[in-house]
Design a protein around this motif. Structure first.
Motif, PDB file in Angstrom:
ATOM      1  N   LYS A 172      -0.694  -1.452  -0.022  1.00 41.10           N
ATOM      2  CA  LYS A 172      -1.926  -0.660  -0.170  1.00 41.10           C
ATOM      3  C   LYS A 172      -3.089  -1.288   0.610  1.00 41.10           C
ATOM      4  CE  LYS A 172      -1.834  -1.260  -4.666  1.00 41.10           C
ATOM      5  NZ  LYS A 172      -0.624  -2.105  -4.829  1.00 41.10           N
ATOM      6  N   THR A 173      -3.312  -2.569   0.361  1.00 38.06           N
ATOM      7  CA  THR A 173      -4.417  -3.241   1.053  1.00 38.06           C
ATOM      8  C   THR A 173      -4.161  -3.271   2.555  1.00 38.06           C
ATOM      9  OG1 THR A 173      -4.928  -4.573  -0.882  1.00 38.06           O
ATOM     10  CG2 THR A 173      -5.697  -5.407   1.224  1.00 38.06           C
ATOM     11  N   ALA A 233       5.313  -4.272   5.836  1.00 40.95           N
ATOM     12  CA  ALA A 233       4.258  -3.957   4.865  1.00 40.95           C
ATOM     13  C   ALA A 233       3.987  -2.458   4.805  1.00 40.95           C
ATOM     14  CB  ALA A 233       2.990  -4.719   5.209  1.00 40.95           C
ATOM     15  N   PHE A 272       4.703  -7.853   9.020  1.00 43.44           N
ATOM     16  CA  PHE A 272       4.273  -9.260   9.045  1.00 43.44           C
ATOM     17  C   PHE A 272       5.535 -10.104   9.093  1.00 43.44           C
ATOM     18  CE2 PHE A 272       0.696  -7.353   6.623  1.00 43.44           C
ATOM     19  CZ  PHE A 272      -0.340  -7.723   7.453  1.00 43.44           C
ATOM     20  N   PRO A 307       3.211  -0.755  -6.794  1.00 43.62           N
ATOM     21  CA  PRO A 307       3.332  -2.104  -7.359  1.00 43.62           C
ATOM     22  C   PRO A 307       2.683  -3.152  -6.452  1.00 43.62           C
ATOM     23  CG  PRO A 307       5.486  -1.018  -7.172  1.00 43.62           C
ATOM     24  CD  PRO A 307       4.516  -0.163  -6.459  1.00 43.62           C
ATOM     25  N   ASN A 308       2.547  -4.350  -6.944  1.00 41.57           N
ATOM     26  CA  ASN A 308       1.994  -5.442  -6.139  1.00 41.57           C
ATOM     27  C   ASN A 308       2.798  -5.620  -4.862  1.00 41.57           C
ATOM     28  OD1 ASN A 308       1.361  -6.739  -9.209  1.00 41.57           O
ATOM     29  ND2 ASN A 308      -0.256  -6.713  -7.692  1.00 41.57           N
ATOM     30  N   GLY A 309       2.092  -5.831  -3.780  1.00 43.99           N
ATOM     31  CA  GLY A 309       2.756  -6.071  -2.511  1.00 43.99           C
ATOM     32  C   GLY A 309       3.319  -4.821  -1.860  1.00 43.99           C
ATOM     33  N   ALA A 310       2.925  -3.641  -2.362  1.00 44.18           N
ATOM     34  CA  ALA A 310       3.482  -2.394  -1.831  1.00 44.18           C
ATOM     35  C   ALA A 310       2.913  -2.045  -0.463  1.00 44.18           C
ATOM     36  CB  ALA A 310       3.211  -1.253  -2.809  1.00 44.18           C
ATOM     37  N   GLU A 316      -9.236  -1.471  -5.365  1.00 45.10           N
ATOM     38  CA  GLU A 316      -9.244  -1.965  -6.749  1.00 45.10           C
ATOM     39  C   GLU A 316     -10.644  -2.263  -7.277  1.00 45.10           C
ATOM     40  OE1 GLU A 316      -6.251  -4.607  -7.999  1.00 45.10           O
ATOM     41  OE2 GLU A 316      -4.846  -4.046  -6.406  1.00 45.10           O
TER      42      GLU A 316
HETATM   43  N1  LIG Z   1      -1.911 -11.322   6.643  1.00 44.74           N
HETATM   44  C1  LIG Z   1      -0.662 -11.239   6.146  1.00 44.74           C
HETATM   45  N2  LIG Z   1       0.306 -12.043   6.616  1.00 44.74           N
HETATM   46  C2  LIG Z   1       1.567 -11.981   6.136  1.00 44.74           C
HETATM   47  N3  LIG Z   1       1.950 -11.129   5.197  1.00 44.74           N
HETATM   48  C3  LIG Z   1       1.039 -10.295   4.678  1.00 44.74           C
HETATM   49  C4  LIG Z   1      -0.314 -10.308   5.117  1.00 44.74           C
HETATM   50  N4  LIG Z   1      -1.002  -9.378   4.431  1.00 44.74           N
HETATM   51  C5  LIG Z   1      -0.116  -8.805   3.604  1.00 44.74           C
HETATM   52  N5  LIG Z   1       1.111  -9.346   3.734  1.00 44.74           N
HETATM   53  C6  LIG Z   1       2.318  -8.937   3.001  1.00 44.74           C
HETATM   54  O1  LIG Z   1       2.430  -7.539   3.131  1.00 44.74           O
HETATM   55  C7  LIG Z   1       2.863  -6.971   1.913  1.00 44.74           C
HETATM   56  C8  LIG Z   1       1.872  -5.948   1.449  1.00 44.74           C
HETATM   57  O2  LIG Z   1       0.689  -6.607   1.003  1.00 44.74           O
HETATM   58  P1  LIG Z   1      -0.587  -5.838   0.499  1.00 44.74           P
HETATM   59  O3  LIG Z   1      -1.649  -6.841   0.303  1.00 44.74           O
HETATM   60  O4  LIG Z   1      -0.863  -4.708   1.393  1.00 44.74           O
HETATM   61  O5  LIG Z   1      -0.111  -5.291  -0.915  1.00 44.74           O
HETATM   62  P2  LIG Z   1      -0.913  -4.488  -2.020  1.00 44.74           P
HETATM   63  O6  LIG Z   1      -0.214  -3.216  -2.216  1.00 44.74           O
HETATM   64  O7  LIG Z   1      -2.349  -4.432  -1.686  1.00 44.74           O
HETATM   65  O8  LIG Z   1      -0.686  -5.413  -3.283  1.00 44.74           O
HETATM   66  P3  LIG Z   1      -1.665  -5.776  -4.488  1.00 44.74           P
HETATM   67  O9  LIG Z   1      -1.538  -4.679  -5.466  1.00 44.74           O
HETATM   68  O10 LIG Z   1      -1.088  -7.039  -5.029  1.00 44.74           O
HETATM   69  O11 LIG Z   1      -3.022  -5.926  -3.937  1.00 44.74           O
HETATM   70  C9  LIG Z   1       3.045  -8.124   0.959  1.00 44.74           C
HETATM   71  O12 LIG Z   1       4.411  -8.485   0.964  1.00 44.74           O
HETATM   72  C10 LIG Z   1       2.217  -9.215   1.535  1.00 44.74           C
HETATM   73  O13 LIG Z   1       2.741 -10.476   1.206  1.00 44.74           O
END
Ligand SMILES: Nc1ncnc2c1ncn2[C@@H]1O[C@H](COP(=O)(O)OP(=O)(O)OP(=O)(O)O)[C@@H](O)[C@H]1O
Ligand SMILES: [Mg+2]
Lengths: 353, 255
Positions: free
Chosen positions: B43-44, B19, B14, B38-41, B178
Motif C-alpha cells: 500500500k505505502t 511490492a 525491491f 495486510p502488512n507488507g501488501a 494510515e
Molecule cells: N525501500 C524499500 N526497500 C526494500 N523493500 C521495501 C522497501 N519499501 C517497501 N519494501 C517492501 O515492499 C513490501 C511492501 O511494503 P509496503 O510498505 O508498501 O507495505 P504496506 O502495505 O504499506 O504495509 P503496512 O501496512 O505494514 O504499512 C514489503 O515487503 C516491504 O518490506
C-alpha cells in the motif's frame, strides 16, 4: 511581541553610533593593529553568514566553503593588479565576484544534490581542496594564478576614486586606511545581514528550513528541492565571493595558503559555535572566533612572562589548544551554540508537553 | 461521475520482493477510495510510486485528464496530488503554522529578489500565505496550536497538521497513509468527520487504513492489495464478504 517604532529607531541610532565610534575606541585604546583585526572579523562575519545559509538554513554540511572566498579574492586579484595589467574598479569586480562565486556554488553544488551529512561534507571538502590546488598550480604552462607565490600589488579598493589604503583627512579628523576599510566592511556586512534576515523570513527561507528538517516531506509538499538547494549554494557562495574580493583589495596580496581547509573549518566553527541558523548568533560567532585568537596570540606571551617569568607554551600552540578546549566546552554545555534561536534552544532541550 | 486517477499496470520490485504487481485501479472524482491489505501488501509503496518518491518499474498514471509525470515529487504535487505519511513527516522544528505555510510554496511565487526587497507584491503574497495557513489550521481543528513547534504537538494533532499541510498545496486528490494509526476512539471519530468534510468540499480522498470500521464506514469503494496484487475493487459491503479477502486476512476474523 511588537516593539514601539520609536524604540526601534532609537536602537538603530544607538547601533549606528556604536559602529561609527568603534574604530576610534579600539584604535586609540589598543592601537590600529586591532582595527585591522576588526576588519578581518567583519570579513569572517560575512563568510559565516554565507555559510549559515547553506549549513544553518538548508542543513547542507559544506566543508569546502572557503573555495568561494578564494574565487572572489582571485577574481579581484586578476582583474585589478599588474599581474595581467588590468585595473578594473572595485564597484565592478566585487559584484562580479559575487556572481562568479554564485555560479561556482551551483557548479559545485549540483553534483552533491543527492548527498547528505557526512558524504556531502567529504565531497565538498574535496571540492574546496581542488580549488585551492588549482590556484596553486595554474602557473604553468600558462601563468594564470602565479602559483604558490600568489599575486601581489593588488589595487586597493577605491570609493569615488579615493583609495581606502591611504589615510584620509575629513574635517580635521584623521582616518587611517584600516578605519576606512572598516567603514566599508561594516556597510557591506550590514547589507549581508539585511539580505539574510529578509531571506530567512520568506518563502525561500522556509523552503530551505523545510529541506533541513525533512527533505522527503519537503519534496512531497511540492518544493523543487534541487533548485532550492542550488539557490542556497549560490546565495551562500556569493556572500563568500564578495568577502573574498574585499579581502584581496584590503590585503593587496593573495596566495593559495589563505584558503586552506583550516579556514573552512574555522568558518564552520563560527556558524556552529555562534548558533546555527540564527543570524545574531552567527555574527557573534564570527566576531568571537576572529578576535579571541588574536587576543590570545598577543596576550599569551606577556601573561606567561608575568606569571612564570618565561614563556612556557608558545602562543600559537596555546591558541590552538584553547580553541579546541573552547569548542569542547561549548558543545558540551551549549550544544545549540552560544546564542541560538529560541526554536533551536528548545530543539536541544528536553521535549516539551 | 468522471475518473480522476487511473493507474495502469503499476509494478515495483525491491530485489526479490515484488511490492506491486501490475496494479491497476481507477478513482472517481469526489469519492473516498480505500486501499487496504495486510502488512507488507504494498500500500505505502503504491503511494510512494504515485507521488514520485519512488520510481515505478512499469505502468503509468493518468490524472485529471492527462498523463501524470511521476519523475519528480514536486511535479506530482503541482499536478494536484498531496499526501501524508504513515510515519508522520513534519518539519519538526518549525511551528505548526510554518509547516502549513511551507505547503503554500507550490502555489506562490516570491523569489530571492522579492524576499529581499519585500515589495508590495511579496508582502501581500506573504499575508495571503499566512492567512490561508491559519484557515487550514482552523479547518483541521488545531488553530490554537499554530505557534507551537510541530514536534511538541500531540500525536493526533500531528496527523491533523500533516493533513493541513497537504491541503495547503491545493490538491485535487488527497492521499492519506494510515491517518488513524495510533489514535484513540475519540480522535478517530473526529478524523472521520474531517475526512467526510473534505469530501463534502469536493476533494477526492485515497485512504490507506487498517482501522476496518473506519474504512468500511467511510469509503465509497475499496481495493484490497495482497502480496502486491489487487485482489478486488468494489463497494465495502461486497469487499468484506469476498472469500479472497477473508483468506488474505488469515481466516477472515479481521474483516
Ligand atoms: N525501500 C524499500 N526497500 C526494500 N523493500 C521495501 C522497501 N519499501 C517497501 N519494501 C517492501 O515492499 C513490501 C511492501 O511494503 P509496503 O510498505 O508498501 O507495505 P504496506 O502495505 O504499506 O504495509 P503496512 O501496512 O505494514 O504499512 C514489503 O515487503 C516491504 O518490506
Ligand atoms: Mg504502509
Amino acid at each position: 511581541m511588537s516593539v514601539p517604532k520609536r524604540n526601534v529607531r532609537l536602537g538603530i541610532a544607538l547601533i549606528a553610533v556604536v559602529l561609527s565610534a568603534l574604530p576610534f575606541a579600539v584604535g586609540l585604546g589598543m592601537g590600529n593593529a586591532w582595527v585591522r583585526v576588526l576588519d578581518f572579523a567583519l570579513l569572517y562575519i560575512m563568510l559565516a553568514l554565507g555559510l549559515n545559509i547553506v549549513v544553518g538554513f538548508a542543513g547542507l554540511l559544506d566543508l569546502g566553503y572557503i573555495a568561494f572566498y578564494a574565487i572572489g579574492a582571485y577574481l579581484y586579484a586578476l582583474l585589478a593588479s599588474p599581474h595581467f595589467g588590468l585595473h578594473w574598479p572595485a564597484w565592478a569586480v566585487l559584484p562580479l565576484g559575487a556572481l562568479v562565486a554564485g555560479l561556482f556554488g551551483i557548479l559545485l553544488g549540483a553534483p552533491t544534490l543527492r548527498l547528505r551529512g557526512d558524504y556531502l561534507a567529504i565531497v565538498t571538502l574535496g571540492f574546496g581542496e581542488i580549488i585551492r590546488i588549482f590556484l596553486n598550480n595554474l602557473n604553468s604552462p600558462v601563468n594564470i594564478t602565479n602559483g604558490p607565490q600568489g599575486i601581489a600589488r593588488i589595487d586597493p579598493i577605491r570609493v569615488f576614486g579615493v583609495p581606502l589604503s591611504k589615510p584620509l583627512e575629513i574635517f580635521g579628523v584623521h582616518l587611517p586606511g584600516v578605519y576606512l576599510y572598516y567603514y566599508l566592511f561594516v556597510l557591506l556586512a550590514l547589507g549581508i545581514i539585511f539580505v539574510t534576515v529578509r531571506l530567512e523570513d520568506s518563502r525561500i527561507g522556509r523552503a530551505w528550513v523545510a529541506i533541513r528538517e525533512d527533505e522527503i516531506a519537503a519534496k512531497a509538499c511540492g518544493i523543487n528541492t534541487r533548485n532550492v538547494k542550488l539557490l542556497a549554494f549560490a546565495m551562500g557562495a556569493s556572500f563568500g565571493g564578495v568577502a573574498g574580493g574585499l579581502f584581496a583589495g584590503f590585503q593587496e596580496f593573495v596566495s593559495p595558503e589563505s584558503f586552506s581547509l583550516m579556514e573552512s573549518v574555522m568558518v564552520l566553527c563560527m556558524v556552529v559555535l555562534g548558533g546555527m541558523g540564527h543570524v545574531p548568533g552567527v555574527v557573534l560567532g564570527g566576531l568571537l572566533l576572529a578576535v579571541l585568537p588574536e587576543a590570545l596570540r598577543h596576550g599569551a606571551g606577556p601573561v606567561q612572562q608575568m606569571l612564570f617569568g618565561r614563556v612556557l607554551l608558545d602562543p600559537e600552540s596555546l591558541r590552538i589548544l584553547l580553541f579546541g578546549l573552547a569548542l569542547i566546552l561549548v558543545m558540551q554545555y551549549r550544544p545549540a551554540g552560544l546564542w541560538p534561536s529560541a526554536t533551536r534552544r528548545r530543539e536541544f532541550s528536553k521535549p516539551g508537553p | 461521475m468522471s475518473v480522476l486517477l487511473e493507474a495502469t499496470g503499476i509494478s515495483k520490485r525491491f530485489g526479490g520482493v515484488e511490492a506491486l504487481k501490475e496494479v491497476s485501479l481507477t478513482i472517481e472524482q469526489g469519492e473516498i477510495y480505500g486501499l487496504i491489505g495486510p502488512n507488507g501488501a504494498g500500500k505505502t509503496t503504491f503511494f510512494n510510486v504515485l507521488t514520485g518518491l519512488s520510481g515505478a518499474d512499469s505502468g503509468h498514471f493518468h490524472f485529471a485528464g492527462r498523463p501524470l509525470d511521476i519523475s519528480a515529487p514536486h511535479l506530482v504535487a503541482a499536478a494536484g496530488i498531496a499526501r501524508t505519511f504513515q510515519n508522520i513527516r513534519l518539519f519538526a522544528n518549525m511551528s505548526a503554522l510554518e509547516n502549513v505555510m511551507v505547503g503554500r510554496h507550490l502555489r506562490t511565487r516570491a523569489g530571492v529578489v522579492g524576499a529581499v526587497l519585500r515589495n508590495a507584491a511579496t508582502r501581500s503574497e506573504e499575508a495571503g500565505i499566512a492567512r490561508r495557513a491559519l484557515e487550514l489550521l482552523h479547518y483541521v481543528g488545531i488553530s490554537e496550536r499554530g505557534n507551537d513547534l510541530a514536534r511538541h504537538l500531540s500525536y493526533g494533532d500531528q496527523r491533523r497538521l500533516e493533513i493541513a499541510r497537504a491541503l495547503a498545496t491545493e490538491p485535487k486528490l488527497l492521499a492519506l497513509d494510515e491517518p488513524a494509526a495510533g489514535m484513540n476512539a475519540t480522535e478517530t471519530g473526529a478524523l472521520r468527520q474531517l475526512i467526510e468534510g473534505l469530501r463534502g468540499d469536493g476533494l477526492t480522498v485515497l485512504l490507506i487504513e487498517h482501522d476496518v470500521k473506519l474504512v468500511m464506514g467511510l469509503c465509497d469503494r475499496v481495493a484490497v492489495l495482497d502480496y502486491g496484487e489487487k485482489i478486488i475493487e468494489d463497494v465495502p459491503a461486497k469487499v468484506r464478504r469476498d472469500p479472497k479477502v477473508i483468506e488474505a486476512y488469515l481466516g477472515g476474523t479481521v474483516v
